[in-house]
Design a protein around this motif. Structure first.
Motif, PDB file in Angstrom:
ATOM      1  N   THR A   1      10.705  -3.851  -6.845  1.00  0.00           N
ATOM      2  CA  THR A   1       9.661  -4.059  -6.035  1.00  0.00           C
ATOM      3  C   THR A   1       9.411  -3.080  -4.962  1.00  0.00           C
ATOM      4  OG1 THR A   1      11.162  -5.581  -4.799  1.00  0.00           O
ATOM      5  CG2 THR A   1       9.929  -6.533  -6.519  1.00  0.00           C
ATOM      6  N   ASP A   2       8.405  -3.157  -4.166  1.00  0.00           N
ATOM      7  CA  ASP A   2       8.359  -2.376  -3.086  1.00  0.00           C
ATOM      8  C   ASP A   2       9.184  -2.714  -1.877  1.00  0.00           C
ATOM      9  OD1 ASP A   2       6.808  -4.627  -2.685  1.00  0.00           O
ATOM     10  OD2 ASP A   2       5.139  -3.668  -1.497  1.00  0.00           O
ATOM     11  N   CYS A   3       9.054  -3.770  -1.688  1.00  0.00           N
ATOM     12  CA  CYS A   3       9.921  -4.537  -0.517  1.00  0.00           C
ATOM     13  C   CYS A   3      10.117  -6.153  -0.903  1.00  0.00           C
ATOM     14  CB  CYS A   3       9.199  -4.399   0.777  1.00  0.00           C
ATOM     15  SG  CYS A   3       7.306  -5.001   0.788  1.00  0.00           S
TER      16      CYS A   3
ATOM     17  N   GLN B   1      10.452  -8.572   1.579  1.00  0.00           N
ATOM     18  CA  GLN B   1      10.122  -9.635   2.362  1.00  0.00           C
ATOM     19  C   GLN B   1       8.610  -9.808   2.443  1.00  0.00           C
ATOM     20  OE1 GLN B   1       9.533  -6.365   2.719  1.00  0.00           O
ATOM     21  NE2 GLN B   1      10.840  -5.636   4.251  1.00  0.00           N
ATOM     22  N   ARG B   2       7.629  -8.650   2.378  1.00  0.00           N
ATOM     23  CA  ARG B   2       6.152  -8.679   2.463  1.00  0.00           C
ATOM     24  C   ARG B   2       5.638  -8.798   1.148  1.00  0.00           C
ATOM     25  NH1 ARG B   2       4.367  -3.436   4.573  1.00  0.00           N
ATOM     26  NH2 ARG B   2       4.301  -3.013   2.299  1.00  0.00           N
ATOM     27  N   GLU B   3       5.519  -7.877   0.197  1.00  0.00           N
ATOM     28  CA  GLU B   3       4.636  -8.118  -1.047  1.00  0.00           C
ATOM     29  C   GLU B   3       5.426  -8.416  -2.256  1.00  0.00           C
ATOM     30  OE1 GLU B   3       1.902  -5.118  -1.695  1.00  0.00           O
ATOM     31  OE2 GLU B   3       2.481  -4.413   0.537  1.00  0.00           O
TER      32      GLU B   3
ATOM     33  N   GLY C   1       5.736  -5.472  -7.947  1.00  0.00           N
ATOM     34  CA  GLY C   1       6.310  -4.516  -8.720  1.00  0.00           C
ATOM     35  C   GLY C   1       5.409  -3.178  -8.723  1.00  0.00           C
ATOM     36  N   TRP C   2       5.318  -2.504  -7.673  1.00  0.00           N
ATOM     37  CA  TRP C   2       4.618  -1.270  -7.499  1.00  0.00           C
ATOM     38  C   TRP C   2       5.260  -0.187  -8.285  1.00  0.00           C
ATOM     39  CZ3 TRP C   2      -0.033  -0.592  -5.096  1.00  0.00           C
ATOM     40  CH2 TRP C   2      -0.683  -1.607  -4.510  1.00  0.00           C
ATOM     41  N   THR C   3       4.150   0.240  -9.227  1.00  0.00           N
ATOM     42  CA  THR C   3       4.806   1.054 -10.341  1.00  0.00           C
ATOM     43  C   THR C   3       5.094   2.638  -9.797  1.00  0.00           C
ATOM     44  OG1 THR C   3       2.578   1.633 -10.547  1.00  0.00           O
ATOM     45  CG2 THR C   3       3.485   0.286 -12.252  1.00  0.00           C
ATOM     46  N   GLY C   4       4.342   3.088  -8.613  1.00  0.00           N
ATOM     47  CA  GLY C   4       4.493   4.126  -7.934  1.00  0.00           C
ATOM     48  C   GLY C   4       5.975   4.342  -7.167  1.00  0.00           C
ATOM     49  N   ASP C   5       6.433   3.349  -6.547  1.00  0.00           N
ATOM     50  CA  ASP C   5       7.683   3.166  -5.958  1.00  0.00           C
ATOM     51  C   ASP C   5       8.834   3.414  -7.090  1.00  0.00           C
ATOM     52  OD1 ASP C   5       5.574   1.890  -4.513  1.00  0.00           O
ATOM     53  OD2 ASP C   5       6.826   1.120  -3.165  1.00  0.00           O
ATOM     54  N   ALA C   6       8.481   2.626  -8.040  1.00  0.00           N
ATOM     55  CA  ALA C   6       9.639   2.789  -9.016  1.00  0.00           C
ATOM     56  C   ALA C   6       9.646   4.259  -9.755  1.00  0.00           C
ATOM     57  CB  ALA C   6       9.500   1.882 -10.275  1.00  0.00           C
TER      58      ALA C   6
ATOM     59  N   GLU D   1      -0.735  11.274  -1.492  1.00  0.00           N
ATOM     60  CA  GLU D   1       0.393  11.294  -1.608  1.00  0.00           C
ATOM     61  C   GLU D   1       1.066  10.199  -0.742  1.00  0.00           C
ATOM     62  OE1 GLU D   1       3.145  14.297   0.363  1.00  0.00           O
ATOM     63  OE2 GLU D   1       1.518  15.858  -0.171  1.00  0.00           O
ATOM     64  N   TRP D   2       0.374   9.404   0.011  1.00  0.00           N
ATOM     65  CA  TRP D   2       0.768   8.132   0.563  1.00  0.00           C
ATOM     66  C   TRP D   2       1.857   8.296   1.558  1.00  0.00           C
ATOM     67  CZ3 TRP D   2      -1.848   3.778   0.991  1.00  0.00           C
ATOM     68  CH2 TRP D   2      -1.207   2.712   1.193  1.00  0.00           C
ATOM     69  N   VAL D   3       1.638   7.675   2.819  1.00  0.00           N
ATOM     70  CA  VAL D   3       2.337   7.609   3.807  1.00  0.00           C
ATOM     71  C   VAL D   3       2.825   9.093   4.491  1.00  0.00           C
ATOM     72  CG1 VAL D   3       2.791   5.344   3.866  1.00  0.00           C
ATOM     73  CG2 VAL D   3       4.348   6.655   2.976  1.00  0.00           C
TER      74      VAL D   3
ATOM     75  N   GLY E   1       4.913  12.657   1.537  1.00  0.00           N
ATOM     76  CA  GLY E   1       4.583  11.328   1.297  1.00  0.00           C
ATOM     77  C   GLY E   1       5.391  10.792  -0.003  1.00  0.00           C
ATOM     78  N   PHE E   2       4.959   9.642  -0.523  1.00  0.00           N
ATOM     79  CA  PHE E   2       5.764   9.214  -1.664  1.00  0.00           C
ATOM     80  C   PHE E   2       5.757  10.182  -2.684  1.00  0.00           C
ATOM     81  CE2 PHE E   2       5.725   4.285  -1.871  1.00  0.00           C
ATOM     82  CZ  PHE E   2       6.116   4.168  -0.645  1.00  0.00           C
ATOM     83  N   LEU E   3       4.790  10.994  -3.055  1.00  0.00           N
ATOM     84  CA  LEU E   3       4.638  11.457  -4.381  1.00  0.00           C
ATOM     85  C   LEU E   3       5.052  13.090  -4.251  1.00  0.00           C
ATOM     86  CD1 LEU E   3       1.312  10.601  -6.018  1.00  0.00           C
ATOM     87  CD2 LEU E   3       3.423   9.313  -6.051  1.00  0.00           C
TER      88      LEU E   3
ATOM     89  N   TRP F   1      13.567   2.613   5.368  1.00  0.00           N
ATOM     90  CA  TRP F   1      12.101   2.170   5.859  1.00  0.00           C
ATOM     91  C   TRP F   1      11.178   2.685   5.098  1.00  0.00           C
ATOM     92  CZ3 TRP F   1      13.317   4.234  11.665  1.00  0.00           C
ATOM     93  CH2 TRP F   1      14.234   3.515  12.014  1.00  0.00           C
ATOM     94  N   GLU F   2      10.250   1.881   5.160  1.00  0.00           N
ATOM     95  CA  GLU F   2       8.815   2.043   4.448  1.00  0.00           C
ATOM     96  C   GLU F   2       8.169   3.351   5.187  1.00  0.00           C
ATOM     97  OE1 GLU F   2       5.660  -0.824   4.746  1.00  0.00           O
ATOM     98  OE2 GLU F   2       4.823  -0.137   3.026  1.00  0.00           O
ATOM     99  N   THR F   3       8.126   3.459   6.472  1.00  0.00           N
ATOM    100  CA  THR F   3       7.754   4.902   6.869  1.00  0.00           C
ATOM    101  C   THR F   3       8.829   5.323   7.940  1.00  0.00           C
ATOM    102  OG1 THR F   3       6.795   3.594   8.619  1.00  0.00           O
ATOM    103  CG2 THR F   3       5.342   3.918   7.015  1.00  0.00           C
TER     104      THR F   3
ATOM    105  N   ASN G   1      12.610  -2.243   4.440  1.00  0.00           N
ATOM    106  CA  ASN G   1      13.432  -2.429   3.297  1.00  0.00           C
ATOM    107  C   ASN G   1      12.223  -1.853   2.254  1.00  0.00           C
ATOM    108  OD1 ASN G   1      15.582  -2.676   1.544  1.00  0.00           O
ATOM    109  ND2 ASN G   1      15.950  -4.862   2.056  1.00  0.00           N
ATOM    110  N   HIS G   2      12.064  -0.569   1.911  1.00  0.00           N
ATOM    111  CA  HIS G   2      11.653   0.049   0.839  1.00  0.00           C
ATOM    112  C   HIS G   2      12.436   1.242   0.352  1.00  0.00           C
ATOM    113  CE1 HIS G   2       7.419  -1.517   1.456  1.00  0.00           C
ATOM    114  NE2 HIS G   2       6.896  -0.487   0.793  1.00  0.00           N
ATOM    115  N   TYR G   3      12.551   1.177  -0.983  1.00  0.00           N
ATOM    116  CA  TYR G   3      13.611   1.976  -1.771  1.00  0.00           C
ATOM    117  C   TYR G   3      13.078   3.364  -1.778  1.00  0.00           C
ATOM    118  CZ  TYR G   3      12.426   0.452  -6.368  1.00  0.00           C
ATOM    119  OH  TYR G   3      11.629   0.192  -7.443  1.00  0.00           O
TER     120      TYR G   3
HETATM  121  C1  BGC Z   1       3.482  -0.918  -0.866  1.00  0.00           C
HETATM  122  C2  BGC Z   1       3.904   0.310  -1.284  1.00  0.00           C
HETATM  123  C3  BGC Z   1       2.839   0.614  -2.420  1.00  0.00           C
HETATM  124  C4  BGC Z   1       1.532   0.953  -1.729  1.00  0.00           C
HETATM  125  C5  BGC Z   1       0.376   1.534  -2.485  1.00  0.00           C
HETATM  126  C6  BGC Z   1       1.992  -0.963  -0.145  1.00  0.00           C
HETATM  127  O1  BGC Z   1       1.692  -1.976   0.613  1.00  0.00           O
HETATM  128  O2  BGC Z   1       4.388  -1.607  -0.026  1.00  0.00           O
HETATM  129  O3  BGC Z   1       5.047   0.626  -1.280  1.00  0.00           O
HETATM  130  O4  BGC Z   1       3.109   1.695  -3.363  1.00  0.00           O
HETATM  131  O5  BGC Z   1       1.279  -0.231  -1.306  1.00  0.00           O
HETATM  132  O6  BGC Z   1       0.214   2.743  -1.980  1.00  0.00           O
END
Ligand code: BGC
Length: 912
Positions: A476-478, A480-482, A485-490, A620-622, A741-743, A785-787, A803-805
């Motif tokens: 998962t992304d985090c 507590q919130r969502e 199974g966000w694919t990008g994070d994995a 790229e994200w965040v 960012g993420f990517l 952290w996520e950011t 808590n985002h890996y």
């Molecule tokens: C999630 C991310 C996810 C993103 C999509 C967010 O809300 O927590 O980790 O990859 O949305 O860009």
């Protein structure tokens, strides 16, 4: 020589499998230079009949070897033996077993039964769900005929907790977990032989909403629409006299509501101790008033046997402190951010209530702060609340059907009239009454890292905790919130994940779900399981970006190729490549098709048709300097293309297609290899001639553009030095901080090392200003952290996840550079041991249990001398490279080296 860790489908003696097994084992020996020369595998069924004999096979292979014998039978126990011969002519034998579940779905006798109790409407948030349902089935075991073996196969619509004769069966939580239920619903197998007794027996299942019914994750299928918890189970009892008995879910099952008044996997749970039904799941209880369950013909085609990957408690924490916040709230601090729940001991007067509100971080003043609050609509976790209503007895309660992301809980008390008790009425909060229970899917811990800098050790601990927290049933992304199974994070974290824990079973399951969720046109969704929330979000993104059909994003859907490929490279898992081959191919065909829809008329069509530059993308994200809710600068076309997508989409698309060509080659699919490698080279050419300007201009002045182009060798030779130099300039101009960012972050430090700037890579790692990894550590983070500025300089937390890996992917680099260990053949068939001891460190130790055995590199520098102790496992070889230029080829064994090493000698590499 001895054989260890005999495994089937990567599990020890798995019970209840329904796919073709593969075998693995490990060699261990006191000798040096041990290699397997040949093996022989034999499999027998429970009658002792041989079903497979591989014969002696001359091969080094000891992992992921598929079964090739006679057809396997359902519900049968197989014993397997492996014999191995090594290069010293020594032999060793090992034996183990595995057991099948239902290989044919028609063999089930059970029918789905569902609760007939009123369920009502569900809406997101705390308190808007029906109570959890108790399912009870009594049955008889023949007296006097000893039970030889009993197996129970179970699943549910909802999440279940299982009891037999009043005792809980197994320790797992939230079975059958989270999946794309309409195509994949796991069932579990339990050995119930010892729990049965002569005469009356009772099977009890307590079922809560879980992911199946949560408004945050619902699949909106017909079954979900009914709103009723349902169960399916079948027990097969074999008596010693040869007879068999079958006990199933059917019209004899009765149902009732109990103390769990409502539960939601996001929002929390409410438990009323006064509603407990003592002994409901044991013989002797009067259930005559209970409502009979209704038989339903819900589908069985989606059933999948799940022998492993169960969610369990991994660690308990007692409070670090209990304190009164400046605003008067009572807060318990467990000292570690995690995913889990709190076990509570309480003896409040009857009817009074204790409420726990879970949260991750204190605000600047030291008060309660809800990081999820601003998430607006995504997920339903904002409450993260658990309440317990007392029956006036001394009790221990731990939530049944929810988990939360937290380090702290705010504790509130209400009297029997619902009045909050504050000030002097405040009941005494005793630290011993609270225990935090951290949860994660069961996985073996196979990696460690430790060095002389305590901040890096804390960073590593934070990474491990974000991994535990985000591997509950699916990645998962985090937590507590969502919980999604966000694919990008994995995709960006997978290497680190594999190098920390044995995640083969976990990711195999998730990839099966990904294949199930792949859309007709090849789109791999941005979230797997692809639930209603994200279908709606994707539709909205599609509309905003004028895209037709299901939308996804470069870097997210690409996890379809990246995850199996990383599994293959790190563990040698060829089977996952075979299993996911068609999914990966369809995804690449989607990219190739999407690239052909040209987005930019000015570019020559013959080239541009190989650039993936249309559709919706996250970019790229965040990126720290430009992130606006994660997105960066948007081009005139609006959401269709954030600026960074100009390069992330063509580059990630190219990576997927060229990696897929490599996969086709590994699996000897020559035709596919030729086709996809040809397209990949056209994509590379298109990137070089359309994305990079006529004078070498980068597609955008972002750090990530330089990183990705350099890392994936997409910069034309004549511009490489200029790009590499410019990257270092941008970093310097950014105050020595990253801005990716993420990517692009996973490749940032490697790109600097590759281009001869290892010193700068270490500077980024040791940076303590935001954005940086150690800024988080120095600002009290216990997870990633996520950011990067989730808590700002002045101590104000933001409304983002703590808590985002994802950015924990730096551990992969730390293992290779500081730890000095990297694989250069799949599955560590050969490895390179090359520590790069930066002057800021005096020692480091990295250990990793490869598929071959334990590899370790332990170095220490005293004065100008470096001592390196190395362990190389059997059946593999290593190239050892030391900072003084020493190079050795070694086989398995333990070695110690010493060499001169000054602070700067690791930086004298070639610079491009
Ligand atoms: C999630 C991310 C996810 C993103 C999509 C967010 O809300 O927590 O980790 O990859 O949305 O860009």
């Amino acid at each position: 020589m001895e054989l260890r860790r005999l495994r089937v489908l990567h599990m020890e003696n798995p019970m209840g499998i329904d796919t073709n097994p593969y075998f693995s084992w490990m060699l261990e020996s006191e000798r040096q230079n041990v290699m397997q020369e040949a093996y022989r595998l034999r499999v027998k069924n429970s009658q002792g009949n041989r079903v497979w004999d591989s014969g002696w096979i001359e091969s080094h292979e000891n992992t992921f070897i598929p079964y090739q014998g006679k057809g396997l039978e359902s519900r049968e126990t197989y014993h397997w033996t492996v014999e191995v011969r090594d290069n010293h002519k020594e032999t060793a034998v090992g034996t183990a077993c595995f057991e099948t579940a239902f290989l044919d779905k028609d063999e089930w006798n059970a029918v789905w039964v569902e609760s007939a109790l009123p369920a009502g409407e569900r809406t997101a948030g705390f308190g808007n769900q029906p109570p959890a349902t108790m399912f009870r089935r009594d049955f008889h075991v023949k007296a006097g005929c000893d039970v030889e073996s009993a197996r129970l196969y179970v699943t549910a619509h909802g999440i279940y907790r299982l009891y037999l004769n009043g005792e809980r069966v197994g320790k797992e939580e939230f079975a059958p977990g989270y999946s794309s239920y309409d195509k994949y619903l796991g069932y579990q197998t339990y050995d119930t032989t010892d729990a049965l007794k002569d005469g009356e027996n009772v099977l009890g299942l307590y079922v809560g909403d879980g992911w199946y019914f949560s408004p945050g994750t619902t699949m909106n299928k017909e079954e979900t629409a009914s709103g009723h918890h349902a169960v399916l189970f079948e027990m097969r009892i074999r008596y010693k006299d040869g007879s068999e008995e079958i006990v199933t879910s059917n019209e004899h099952v009765t149902t009732a509501y109990g103390p769990v008044r409502f539960s939601d996997i996001f929002a929390g749970e409410s438990y009323d101790s006064r509603e407990e039904r003592e002994g409901w799941n044991a013989p002797g209880y009067d259930a005559s008033e209970w409502e009979p369950a209704k038989c339903r013909s819900y589908p069985m085609e989606n059933l999948v046997a799940e022998p492993g990957g169960r969610i369990v408690a991994i660690k308990e924490f007692t409070p670090k402190s209990v304190f009164k916040a400046p605003n008067g709230d009572c807060i318990v601090d467990f000292g570690q951010n995690m995913a889990g729940k709190v076990r509570l001991r309480t003896a409040l007067p009857a009817g009074s209530k204790i409420v726990l509100e879970h949260f991750e971080v204190l605000d600047k003043e030291g008060n309660y702060f809800n990081t999820i609050f601003a998430a607006g609509g995504v997920g339903t976790g904002a409450d993260q609340k658990v309440e317990y209503i007392s029956a006036g007895q001394d009790k221990v309660y731990e939530p049944f059907f929810t988990f939360l992301g937290f380090r702290y809980v705010r504790v509130r008390f209400y009297d029997a009239n619902g009045q909050e008790q504050k000030g002097t009425d405040f009941p005494d909060v005793k630290p011993n009454d609270f225990t935090a229970v951290a949860l994660s899917t069961e996985k073996e811990d196979i990696g460690s890292f430790e060095c002389s800098d305590s901040r890096l050790n804390q960073l590593y601990s934070n990474i491990r905790w974000s991994q535990y927290s985000n591997m509950i049933s699916v990645p998962t992304d985090c937590p507590q919130r969502e919980k999604a199974g966000w694919t990008g994070d994995a995709g960006i974290y997978i290497e680190t994940a594999l190098l920390n824990e044995d995640v083969t079973v976990f990711f195999t399951r998730w990839l099966k779900n990904m294949a199930a969720d792949q859309q007709e046109n090849g789109v791999v969704p941005m979230v797997v399981p692809y639930n209603e929330t994200y279908r709606a979000m994707a539709a909205m993104m599609g509309q905003m970006s004028n895209c037709i059909g299901p939308v996804t994003s470069a870097g997210w859907g690409d996890a379809a190729v990246k995850v199996p490929w990383a599994m293959y490279r790190i563990t040698g898992n060829r089977e996952i490549l075979r299993e996911q081959y068609e999914m990966m191919k369809k995804w690449c065909d989607y990219i190739i098709g999407a690239a052909q829809e040209c987005g930019c008329r000015e570019l020559p069509r013959e080239k541009e048709q190989y650039l993936w530059n249309t559709g919706f993308h996250y970019g790229e994200w965040v990126i720290p300097s430009t992130s606006l809710n994660g997105f960066d600068d948007q081009e005139a076309t609006g959401m269709a293309m954030v600026l960074t997508a100009r390069y992330t989409a063509p580059i990630y698309g190219y990576c997927s297609v060229s990696t897929f060509a490599d996969i086709a080659r590994v699996l000897c699919r020559e035709k596919d290899y030729r086709y996809y490698s040809d397209i990949a080279s056209k994509m590379k050419d298109a990137i070089q001639s359309c994305l990079i300007g006529p004078h070498g201009e980068a597609p955008a002045e972002y750090m990530g553009a330089y990183v990705l182009l350099l890392y994936f060798d997409l910069v034309p030779e004549k511009y490489k030095a200029q790009y590499a130099k410019h990257l270092t300039e941008i970093i310097r101009n950014n105050g020595g901080c990253l801005d990716t960012g993420f990517l692009a972050t996973p490749y940032l430090l490697d790109t600097l090392v590759m281009t001869g700037h290892t010193d700068m890579a270490y500077d980024l790692l040791f940076q303590t200003k935001a954005p940086s990894w150690l800024y988080e550590v120095e600002h009290g983070a216990t997870t990633i952290w996520e950011t990067w500025n989730a808590v700002d300089e002045t101590g104000n937390p933001q409304h983002v996840s703590m808590n985002h890996y994802s950015f924990g992917c730096v551990a992969d680099w730390m293992f290779r550079s500081i730890g000095g260990i990297r694989a250069d053949k799949p599955g560590f068939g050969h490895m390179v041991i090359e520590p790069k001891p930066d002057g800021r460190l005096t020692r480091a130790k990295r250990e990793y249990l490869t598929e071959q055995g334990l590899v370790s590199c332990d170095w220490e520098r005293t004065g100008g001398e470096l001592q390196v102790k190395i362990t190389v496992p059997c059946n593999t070889t290593a190239t050892v490279m030391l900072p003084d230029g020493t190079r050795r080829e070694v086989g398995s064994g333990n070695y110690t080296y010493r060499c001169q090493c000054t602070d700067t000698s690791i930086y004298t590499e070639r610079q491009i």
